[in-house]
Scaffold this active site. Structure first.
Site, PDB file in Angstrom:
ATOM      1  N   GLU A 101     -16.642  15.438  -2.120  1.00 59.90           N
ATOM      2  CA  GLU A 101     -16.100  16.073  -3.314  1.00 59.90           C
ATOM      3  C   GLU A 101     -16.241  15.095  -4.476  1.00 59.90           C
ATOM      4  OE1 GLU A 101     -12.462  18.886  -2.141  1.00 59.90           O
ATOM      5  OE2 GLU A 101     -12.180  16.826  -1.469  1.00 59.90           O
TER       6      GLU A 101
ATOM      7  N   ASP B 288     -13.722  13.331   1.707  1.00 59.13           N
ATOM      8  CA  ASP B 288     -12.682  14.010   0.943  1.00 59.13           C
ATOM      9  C   ASP B 288     -12.386  13.234  -0.346  1.00 59.13           C
ATOM     10  OD1 ASP B 288     -10.521  16.100   0.902  1.00 59.13           O
ATOM     11  OD2 ASP B 288      -9.272  14.307   0.812  1.00 59.13           O
TER      12      ASP B 288
END
Length: 660
Positions: free
Chosen positions: A374, A345
């Site tokens: 990400e 994340d």
């Protein structure tokens, strides 16, 4: 990007030695050189604030500052409430740890550490009581299900062979229509109906949203529906209690998580864990701050807490405490729970060096471990951007993949405007960005990077570094986005455009990724950010399988097509440039040919045409005799007919695939 959390309050030892982690005077202005370590007595440090249990005695260790006034261990009978059975003053060992040994059989008891900032389970608890407030003393070996010793998927495949299915435990099984017994639980994924569905769809990797112990769901009130995506970490190395059948028994959540992994592995499906090391649920109450304050987080140059996560705090992966914690935590999930990969994340909050160390660690131990994340942050980080694992810096992390939002937004529209469409809404000007995504984000002589939406140069060295997708848990799901961006869309048009978008995803050279339920035409009632929306919004309606059978059939056939034909997953940038040829087209059209028997494919000269226009289009193709395998929302690898010549007509808002 975890916008959701803006609304929240608040196997074995490492193969090589890590740097010592003491830092009595830490500089939080992370762009400045690190302050000298006050202590470097250890050449290898492992977080071990855990209960090292044996029937004779249990040894505890806690990472805490040398100048802590007092570090206390408390033993409890239960995971909450009650007074301590025993209170022990822990001794500093001169090597950054406080230790204590308690005689007797403590199995089934609970513990806390108190370093002067409040009681907690410690940083590296491996078992906890209800709501994760106390650590638990258990025998981890006893939590292994039958067949656990033989449970590994060690085969290293091309990462472009993976088909990733992103799932939230509660979404997948909570609705009565699922027909699953263990609704919202880890065990739902052990049930034959769930396994059969995933196998029939054809996915071979399940990406589960955060499944560690997180803070926002009260495990003592599970009779009251509660929902959260889980991007609010509390205890990083323990499964979440609300997904178990009994959050009060520390062993149950561990065993049931392992049973889930075992069932998926037996079905040939890998398990990817969504990990959130970039921030904690809050700052003051975090286990990091309560044990060793101020060494796990970044501060800005003016001394304020940095907020690159958008959640009120930002961890400092470039400093040894957080870096070593990440390395050991991820290694623990692979060792103890047999995890096959990680989705990181807000990976753009972490530094490049740490991400590369993680990759090298697994290259030495479990090279099949897939790592992607990400490639962005949610705000400005207190660390130089050229040293962060941003998408633009992926060439500096050659063993790690990132989400390709260029093709995502070129297909559906920009992240920051739900009502603005793009290619699948029939809008011209997005074709070059889609071509970039189809090439797997590698450089390609026919992609004009000046016309690509977010990147002006290729960021992937190899196509497997690009995650191809059009929808994930963040933002509107694909159905809702189509309804919001295509005024007056009919159900037939919606299905046609949905299938068209996924055809681009699954024929692209990157790693295909889909959100759970899309194969059932899932919607979320138009909610953009459903991180804590009720089940009525987030749940998957399994009756859609019978309402829209053509959708599941197309998704399943599209995945099968990709698996059966290596031309769609070449896995090498040079092969992509050699075999992938884009055909000249007009606006709202993208067409490409995979020349020859690409990748040793049994098919020759495969052509894929994507037409998002509201009318049929004629496309020039190399002269030949072709078998059509995809047309009008139907895929049949045995053939749907033949065409001859140098031109083909493609129906409005649909895809066509044919081969010579």
């Amino acid at each position: 990007m975890k916008i959701a959390n803006l609304l929240l309050a608040g196997f074995l030892s490492l193969a090589t030695a890590q740097q010592a982690v003491a830092q009595e005077a830490v500089t939080h202005a992370a762009h400045k050189p690190k302050a000298p370590m006050a202590e470097r007595q250890v050449s290898q440090f492992r977080f071990a604030d855990e209960a090292n249990y044996s029937p004779r005695q249990t040894t505890f260790r806690l990472f805490a500052p040398k100048d802590a006034k007092a570090v206390t261990l408390r033993i409890y009978a239960d995971g909450q409430g009650g007074t301590p059975l025993k209170t022990v003053k822990m001794a500093y060992d001169g090597l950054l740890n406080y230790t204590a040994t308690v005689d007797g059989d403590l199995k089934g008891k609970f513990y806390t550490f108190d370093a002067g900032h409040g009681e907690c389970a410690g940083v590296f608890a491996k078992a906890v009581g209800v709501n994760g407030q106390r650590g638990a003393i258990i025998d981890l070996e006893a939590t292994n299900p039958d067949g656990w010793d033989a449970d590994r998927i060690t085969e290293k495949v091309k990462m472009t062979d993976l088909v990733i299915y992103e799932m939230h435990h509660r979404d997948f099984s909570i609705d009565p229509s699922s027909g699953l017994e263990h609704k919202g639980k880890f065990l739902a994924l052990t049930e034959q109906k769930a396994i059969d569905h995933l196998k029939k769809l054809g996915v071979n990797a399940v990406h589960i949203l955060p499944s560690f112990d997180y803070a926002s769901v009260d495990e003592t009130r599970l009779d009251t529906p509660q929902y959260n995506w889980g991007y609010d970490p509390l205890n990083y190395n323990v499964p979440e209690g609300s997904y178990s059948t009994n959050p009060y028994d520390p062993a149950v959540r561990i065993k049931e998580f392992k049973q889930m992994v075992r069932a998926l592995h037996k079905a040939g499906i890998r398990v990817i864990l969504d990990v959130v090391y970039n921030h904690t649920f809050n700052l003051e109450g975090s286990n990091f701050q309560r044990t060793y304050p101020d060494v796990f987080y970044r501060k800005t140059a003016d001394g304020q807490w940095s907020n690159g996560s958008g959640c009120g705090n930002e961890t400092a992966s470039e400093l040894d405490p957080m870096r070593n914690f990440m390395l050991q935590s991820m290694r623990y999930w692979v060792d103890e729970y047999h995890i096959d990969g990680f989705r990181v994340d807000l990976m753009g909050v972490h530094d490049i060096e740490t991400m590369n160390k993680i990759r090298r660690m697994f290259d030495r131990t479990f090279p099949a471990t897939f790592i992607y994340g990400e490639g962005w942050s949610a705000g400005t980080c207190a660390y130089p951007i050229d040293k962060l694992a941003m998408k633009a810096n992926m060439r500096k992390t050659p063993g790690i993949a990132a989400f390709g939002d260029e093709m995502r937004d070129a297909l559906r529209g920009p992240f920051n405007d739900n009502r603005k469409g793009a290619f699948i809404a029939g809008m011209a000007g997005n074709e070059e960005s889609i071509k970039f995504g189809i090439a797997g984000a590698v450089s390609h002589p026919q992609v004009d990077m000046s016309k690509v939406n977010y990147s002006k140069e290729a960021w992937a060295l190899q196509p497997w570094q690009a995650i191809s997708y059009v929808s994930c848990h963040d933002d509107m799901c694909l159905v809702d986005r189509l309804r919001a961006s295509v005024p007056g869309i009919t159900q037939d048009e919606l299905i046609r455009l949905d299938l068209l978008a996924q055809t681009a995803v699954f024929t692209a050279q990157g790693v295909p990724f889909m959100q759970a339920g899309e194969e059932m035409l899932r919607d979320k009632k138009g909610v953009h950010n459903s991180y804590n929306s009720p089940d009525s919004v987030n749940r998957i309606d399994w009756t859609n399988l019978t309402k829209y059978p053509q959708v599941f059939s197309y998704y399943s056939s599209l995945i099968s097509l990709r698996k059966n034909h290596p031309a769609f997953r070449l896995g090498d940038a040079d092969l992509v440039r050699k075999h992938l040829e884009f055909l000249p087209v007009q606006d709202c059209l993208v067409a490409f040919r995979l020349k020859g028997n690409a990748g040793g494919d049994s098919w020759k000269n495969i052509i894929v045409i994507l037409n998002s226009a509201k009318h049929a289009r004629s496309v020039d193709i190399p002269h030949g005799n072709y078998t059509v395998v995809c047309r009008e929302g139907v895929i049949n690898e045995a053939g749907l007919g033949t065409v001859s010549g140098s031109q083909v007509s493609v129906l409005a808002r649909s895809a066509m695939i044919l081969h010579d």
